[in-house]
Design a protein around this motif. Sequence first.
Motif, mmCIF file in Angstrom:
data_model
loop_
_atom_site.group_PDB
_atom_site.id
_atom_site.type_symbol
_atom_site.label_atom_id
_atom_site.label_comp_id
_atom_site.label_asym_id
_atom_site.label_seq_id
_atom_site.Cartn_x
_atom_site.Cartn_y
_atom_site.Cartn_z
ATOM 1 N N GLU A 33 45.681 -34.885 -56.071
ATOM 2 C CA GLU A 33 44.470 -34.665 -55.269
ATOM 3 C C GLU A 33 44.756 -33.838 -54.024
ATOM 4 O O GLU A 33 43.993 -32.926 -53.693
ATOM 5 N N THR A 34 45.840 -34.140 -53.344
ATOM 6 C CA THR A 34 46.179 -33.412 -52.121
ATOM 7 C C THR A 34 46.464 -31.949 -52.433
ATOM 8 O O THR A 34 46.009 -31.053 -51.709
ATOM 9 N N ASN A 46 44.290 -29.856 -43.125
ATOM 10 C CA ASN A 46 44.336 -31.107 -43.876
ATOM 11 C C ASN A 46 45.769 -31.439 -44.282
ATOM 12 O O ASN A 46 46.194 -32.595 -44.185
ATOM 13 N N LEU A 47 46.519 -30.449 -44.709
ATOM 14 C CA LEU A 47 47.918 -30.667 -45.069
ATOM 15 C C LEU A 47 48.708 -31.130 -43.851
ATOM 16 O O LEU A 47 49.498 -32.081 -43.930
ATOM 17 N N TYR A 48 48.478 -30.497 -42.737
ATOM 18 C CA TYR A 48 49.165 -30.871 -41.499
ATOM 19 C C TYR A 48 48.781 -32.288 -41.072
ATOM 20 O O TYR A 48 49.622 -33.069 -40.642
ATOM 21 N N PHE A 49 47.509 -32.629 -41.214
ATOM 22 C CA PHE A 49 47.027 -33.965 -40.859
ATOM 23 C C PHE A 49 47.671 -35.040 -41.734
ATOM 24 O O PHE A 49 48.013 -36.129 -41.256
ATOM 25 N N LEU A 50 47.839 -34.762 -43.008
ATOM 26 C CA LEU A 50 48.430 -35.725 -43.947
ATOM 27 C C LEU A 50 49.953 -35.747 -43.892
ATOM 28 O O LEU A 50 50.584 -36.571 -44.538
ATOM 29 N N THR A 52 53.948 -35.984 -42.591
ATOM 30 C CA THR A 52 54.821 -36.790 -41.739
ATOM 31 C C THR A 52 55.409 -35.881 -40.667
ATOM 32 O O THR A 52 55.215 -34.664 -40.691
ATOM 33 N N LEU A 53 56.152 -36.457 -39.750
ATOM 34 C CA LEU A 53 56.796 -35.640 -38.715
ATOM 35 C C LEU A 53 57.773 -34.641 -39.314
ATOM 36 O O LEU A 53 57.958 -33.547 -38.786
ATOM 37 N N THR A 54 58.384 -34.994 -40.436
ATOM 38 C CA THR A 54 59.306 -34.070 -41.106
ATOM 39 C C THR A 54 58.575 -32.820 -41.567
ATOM 40 O O THR A 54 59.029 -31.699 -41.357
ATOM 41 N N LEU A 55 57.419 -32.988 -42.208
ATOM 42 C CA LEU A 55 56.637 -31.832 -42.663
ATOM 43 C C LEU A 55 56.133 -31.026 -41.476
ATOM 44 O O LEU A 55 56.209 -29.797 -41.481
ATOM 45 N N LYS A 56 55.649 -31.704 -40.464
ATOM 46 C CA LYS A 56 55.097 -31.007 -39.304
ATOM 47 C C LYS A 56 56.154 -30.185 -38.578
ATOM 48 O O LYS A 56 55.840 -29.177 -37.960
ATOM 49 N N GLY A 57 57.408 -30.597 -38.686
ATOM 50 C CA GLY A 57 58.481 -29.840 -38.054
ATOM 51 C C GLY A 57 58.989 -28.684 -38.898
ATOM 52 O O GLY A 57 59.659 -27.792 -38.391
ATOM 53 N N SER A 58 58.657 -28.681 -40.194
ATOM 54 C CA SER A 58 59.232 -27.651 -41.064
ATOM 55 C C SER A 58 58.215 -26.650 -41.614
ATOM 56 O O SER A 58 58.580 -25.543 -41.982
ATOM 57 N N ARG A 128 51.677 -40.173 -47.423
ATOM 58 C CA ARG A 128 51.724 -39.022 -46.535
ATOM 59 C C ARG A 128 52.530 -37.923 -47.215
ATOM 60 O O ARG A 128 53.288 -38.174 -48.146
ATOM 61 N N VAL A 129 52.410 -36.706 -46.729
ATOM 62 C CA VAL A 129 53.148 -35.569 -47.289
ATOM 63 C C VAL A 129 54.450 -35.397 -46.509
ATOM 64 O O VAL A 129 54.430 -35.130 -45.318
ATOM 65 N N GLU A 130 55.564 -35.556 -47.187
ATOM 66 C CA GLU A 130 56.889 -35.391 -46.572
ATOM 67 C C GLU A 130 57.393 -33.956 -46.773
ATOM 68 O O GLU A 130 58.033 -33.384 -45.908
ATOM 69 N N LYS A 131 57.092 -33.395 -47.942
ATOM 70 C CA LYS A 131 57.535 -32.027 -48.247
ATOM 71 C C LYS A 131 56.482 -31.371 -49.127
ATOM 72 O O LYS A 131 55.973 -31.983 -50.066
ATOM 73 N N PHE A 132 56.172 -30.122 -48.816
ATOM 74 C CA PHE A 132 55.240 -29.326 -49.610
ATOM 75 C C PHE A 132 55.811 -27.919 -49.630
ATOM 76 O O PHE A 132 55.862 -27.260 -48.600
ATOM 77 N N LEU A 133 56.258 -27.472 -50.783
ATOM 78 C CA LEU A 133 56.935 -26.189 -50.875
ATOM 79 C C LEU A 133 56.530 -25.457 -52.132
ATOM 80 O O LEU A 133 56.544 -26.020 -53.222
ATOM 81 N N LEU A 134 56.139 -24.200 -51.985
ATOM 82 C CA LEU A 134 55.828 -23.332 -53.117
ATOM 83 C C LEU A 134 56.908 -22.269 -53.232
ATOM 84 O O LEU A 134 57.244 -21.602 -52.248
ATOM 85 N N THR A 135 57.455 -22.107 -54.425
ATOM 86 C CA THR A 135 58.450 -21.080 -54.696
ATOM 87 C C THR A 135 58.026 -20.327 -55.949
ATOM 88 O O THR A 135 57.269 -20.854 -56.770
ATOM 89 N N PRO A 136 58.501 -19.102 -56.130
ATOM 90 C CA PRO A 136 58.132 -18.355 -57.336
ATOM 91 C C PRO A 136 58.534 -19.102 -58.606
ATOM 92 O O PRO A 136 59.628 -19.662 -58.692
ATOM 93 N N ALA A 137 57.628 -19.118 -59.553
ATOM 94 C CA ALA A 137 57.907 -19.776 -60.837
ATOM 95 C C ALA A 137 58.802 -18.875 -61.682
ATOM 96 O O ALA A 137 58.610 -17.670 -61.747
ATOM 97 N N THR A 138 59.795 -19.469 -62.282
ATOM 98 C CA THR A 138 60.665 -18.739 -63.206
ATOM 99 C C THR A 138 60.500 -19.323 -64.574
ATOM 100 O O THR A 138 60.467 -20.535 -64.760
#
Length: 139
Positions: A33-34, A46-50, A52-58, A128-138
């Motif tokens: 859903e997120t 919304n991503l920033y709001f959801l 954690t401090l780890t995500l907000k710092g990175s 909460r969201v700890e990590k959200f990362l998009l990388t090119p699909a191989t």
Amino acid sequence: MVFFFGFPMAGLLFVYFRAHATIRASAQPFVAETTQEVLGESDFKNLYFLGTLTLKGSLTKETFSSWLDRYGDYKALHDLHPTRSWVGSRADQSWQYASFAGTVEFSKGDARLDFVAARRSTALSEWRVEKFLLTPATD
């Protein structure tokens, strides 16, 4: 001898694997859903709001915007699956983590999603969201 060691060990393994399966099953709807809400609406706030401090710092708004520029409009999330779950400590609190991977379809091509959801174990708080990362699909 098997009775004293085998059965208790089997019970511990059952509880361990069942607990981690429950953690992953509980987090998967939140992750799906997120991802759909954040990418479908290009909603960094919304991503920033959801997060954690780890995500907000990175994760910065510039990084999020560069993903949207690179991949285009969000179309769909495919093949979302759990990769790992674990329990850890942070600031004297117990946290549950669930890591997921999937393929995100965009108008300009596909991307690989790495998503880690986290919640406090003691209160079973909201995910909460700890990590959200998009990388090119191989392929």
